[in-house]
Design a protein around this motif. Sequence first.
Motif, PDB file in Angstrom:
ATOM      1  N   ALA A   5      -3.329   5.274  -2.970  1.00 53.03           N
ATOM      2  CA  ALA A   5      -4.527   6.013  -2.556  1.00 53.03           C
ATOM      3  C   ALA A   5      -4.173   7.222  -1.702  1.00 53.03           C
ATOM      4  O   ALA A   5      -3.278   7.165  -0.844  1.00 53.03           O
ATOM      5  CB  ALA A   5      -5.461   5.097  -1.770  1.00 53.03           C
TER       6      ALA A   5
ATOM      7  N   CYS B 161      -4.664  -4.010  -9.164  1.00 49.63           N
ATOM      8  CA  CYS B 161      -4.215  -2.848  -8.401  1.00 49.63           C
ATOM      9  C   CYS B 161      -5.254  -1.743  -8.468  1.00 49.63           C
ATOM     10  O   CYS B 161      -6.028  -1.656  -9.420  1.00 49.63           O
ATOM     11  CB  CYS B 161      -2.878  -2.341  -8.943  1.00 49.63           C
ATOM     12  SG  CYS B 161      -1.508  -3.481  -8.629  1.00 49.63           S
ATOM     13  N   SER B 162      -5.254  -0.881  -7.458  1.00 49.11           N
ATOM     14  CA  SER B 162      -6.207   0.215  -7.427  1.00 49.11           C
ATOM     15  C   SER B 162      -5.480   1.540  -7.282  1.00 49.11           C
ATOM     16  O   SER B 162      -4.468   1.647  -6.587  1.00 49.11           O
ATOM     17  CB  SER B 162      -7.193   0.037  -6.271  1.00 49.11           C
ATOM     18  OG  SER B 162      -6.522   0.111  -5.028  1.00 49.11           O
TER      19      SER B 162
ATOM     20  N   SER C  59      -6.757   5.332  -6.377  1.00 45.01           N
ATOM     21  CA  SER C  59      -7.970   6.045  -5.978  1.00 45.01           C
ATOM     22  C   SER C  59      -7.663   7.217  -5.063  1.00 45.01           C
ATOM     23  O   SER C  59      -6.751   7.168  -4.233  1.00 45.01           O
ATOM     24  CB  SER C  59      -8.934   5.087  -5.274  1.00 45.01           C
ATOM     25  OG  SER C  59      -8.344   4.548  -4.110  1.00 45.01           O
TER      26      SER C  59
ATOM     27  N   SER D  44      -2.183  -0.979  -3.758  1.00 44.08           N
ATOM     28  CA  SER D  44      -3.104   0.153  -3.759  1.00 44.08           C
ATOM     29  C   SER D  44      -2.324   1.454  -3.639  1.00 44.08           C
ATOM     30  O   SER D  44      -1.366   1.555  -2.867  1.00 44.08           O
ATOM     31  CB  SER D  44      -4.115   0.035  -2.615  1.00 44.08           C
ATOM     32  OG  SER D  44      -3.462   0.077  -1.362  1.00 44.08           O
TER      33      SER D  44
ATOM     34  N   VAL E 115       0.099   5.081   0.444  1.00 44.39           N
ATOM     35  CA  VAL E 115      -1.048   5.904   0.825  1.00 44.39           C
ATOM     36  C   VAL E 115      -0.617   7.183   1.527  1.00 44.39           C
ATOM     37  O   VAL E 115       0.339   7.215   2.309  1.00 44.39           O
ATOM     38  CB  VAL E 115      -2.024   5.110   1.726  1.00 44.39           C
ATOM     39  CG1 VAL E 115      -2.631   3.937   0.967  1.00 44.39           C
ATOM     40  CG2 VAL E 115      -1.328   4.611   2.984  1.00 44.39           C
TER      41      VAL E 115
ATOM     42  N   HIS F 289       0.823  -1.193   0.000  1.00 44.80           N
ATOM     43  CA  HIS F 289       0.000   0.000   0.000  1.00 44.80           C
ATOM     44  C   HIS F 289       0.868   1.257   0.000  1.00 44.80           C
ATOM     45  O   HIS F 289       1.792   1.375   0.806  1.00 44.80           O
ATOM     46  CB  HIS F 289      -0.931   0.001   1.215  1.00 44.80           C
ATOM     47  CG  HIS F 289      -1.773  -1.231   1.313  1.00 44.80           C
ATOM     48  ND1 HIS F 289      -2.954  -1.384   0.618  1.00 44.80           N
ATOM     49  CD2 HIS F 289      -1.578  -2.391   1.985  1.00 44.80           C
ATOM     50  CE1 HIS F 289      -3.461  -2.574   0.867  1.00 44.80           C
ATOM     51  NE2 HIS F 289      -2.643  -3.217   1.689  1.00 44.80           N
TER      52      HIS F 289
ATOM     53  N   SER G  51      -9.448   2.587 -11.229  1.00 46.40           N
ATOM     54  CA  SER G  51      -9.202   3.882 -10.606  1.00 46.40           C
ATOM     55  C   SER G  51     -10.534   4.526 -10.262  1.00 46.40           C
ATOM     56  O   SER G  51     -11.545   4.279 -10.917  1.00 46.40           O
ATOM     57  CB  SER G  51      -8.403   4.795 -11.542  1.00 46.40           C
ATOM     58  OG  SER G  51      -9.230   5.263 -12.589  1.00 46.40           O
TER      59      SER G  51
ATOM     60  N   TYR H  28      -1.854  -6.521  -6.572  1.00 42.46           N
ATOM     61  CA  TYR H  28      -2.520  -6.183  -5.314  1.00 42.46           C
ATOM     62  C   TYR H  28      -1.821  -5.028  -4.585  1.00 42.46           C
ATOM     63  O   TYR H  28      -1.565  -5.085  -3.381  1.00 42.46           O
ATOM     64  CB  TYR H  28      -2.621  -7.409  -4.405  1.00 42.46           C
ATOM     65  CG  TYR H  28      -3.329  -8.558  -5.045  1.00 42.46           C
ATOM     66  CD1 TYR H  28      -4.714  -8.537  -5.239  1.00 42.46           C
ATOM     67  CD2 TYR H  28      -2.617  -9.661  -5.505  1.00 42.46           C
ATOM     68  CE1 TYR H  28      -5.363  -9.578  -5.872  1.00 42.46           C
ATOM     69  CE2 TYR H  28      -3.271 -10.717  -6.133  1.00 42.46           C
ATOM     70  CZ  TYR H  28      -4.635 -10.663  -6.315  1.00 42.46           C
ATOM     71  OH  TYR H  28      -5.276 -11.702  -6.932  1.00 42.46           O
TER      72      TYR H  28
ATOM     73  N   CYS I  76      -7.402  -4.067 -12.624  1.00 44.50           N
ATOM     74  CA  CYS I  76      -6.998  -2.757 -12.122  1.00 44.50           C
ATOM     75  C   CYS I  76      -8.152  -1.762 -12.259  1.00 44.50           C
ATOM     76  O   CYS I  76      -8.955  -1.871 -13.186  1.00 44.50           O
ATOM     77  CB  CYS I  76      -5.786  -2.237 -12.893  1.00 44.50           C
ATOM     78  SG  CYS I  76      -4.286  -3.207 -12.633  1.00 44.50           S
TER      79      CYS I  76
END
Length: 231
Positions: A165, A185-186, A188, A163, A138, A136, A209, A161, A207
């Motif tokens: 963000a 994957c994200s 956001s 993220s 973030v 992550h 967004s 996997y 993936c």
Amino acid sequence: NVRLNRVTLSAGISEFAQGCTDCYITDSWITCSGPNLDEAFSFYGGCVDCGIIGCQVNGGGGFGIGVFNDSGQTAACHRVLIANNNVTNCANQAVFVMQGGGSGLHSEVLINGNIIHDNTGTGFYGIYAQGAYDSHIVNNLVTCASGNKGILVGGYSGVAYVSVAGNSIANGATGITCAGTVTSCSVSGNSLKNIATGLAGTWGSGCYSSGNIAITCTTNNSSNLSNFAGI
């Protein structure tokens, strides 16, 4: 089991290495210096349950903070926390998670709440997650100098996997980039400002967004981001 608090380190490289477990450095001053510049601080070769928190990190013309394995220490690192650091003056990647020829990807790495700025290396990234899995990125603040880039995910086979963000990225050539095919994957809730290309690269299956804000970006989405539902 090591705790370093309020220490000053100045060397070509300072590190936890060779399978360190439960080792943390906090509230310290770290500079990469000397004739053999490498990382200011790194987690190298199988570190587990370790972290760097609240430190002032000066790359000194080298790298900043790294998670790394290679042929010298092949084991990947797991559950590494890089949080609330101020990282500056790097001529290479400021914060990186890299597979350099070892065995496996680094997993459960949390890069959270770092301030990354005034790094000088043209073409390098504020956060470079080339070898991350189930990790992550973030709530970081990345301010790019001219020619710098924001965040990269991927570049090594199997990256997934991850993220990205709540990060704020300003200036530079690209905001958030995929290198190679990254899956599941994200991206956001990121803020991208004054960047030539907001989102870039080739993203694989799974993936997505959502909720990213692009302000004064020349290109907000490249044509090969077909797996994304807009920016």
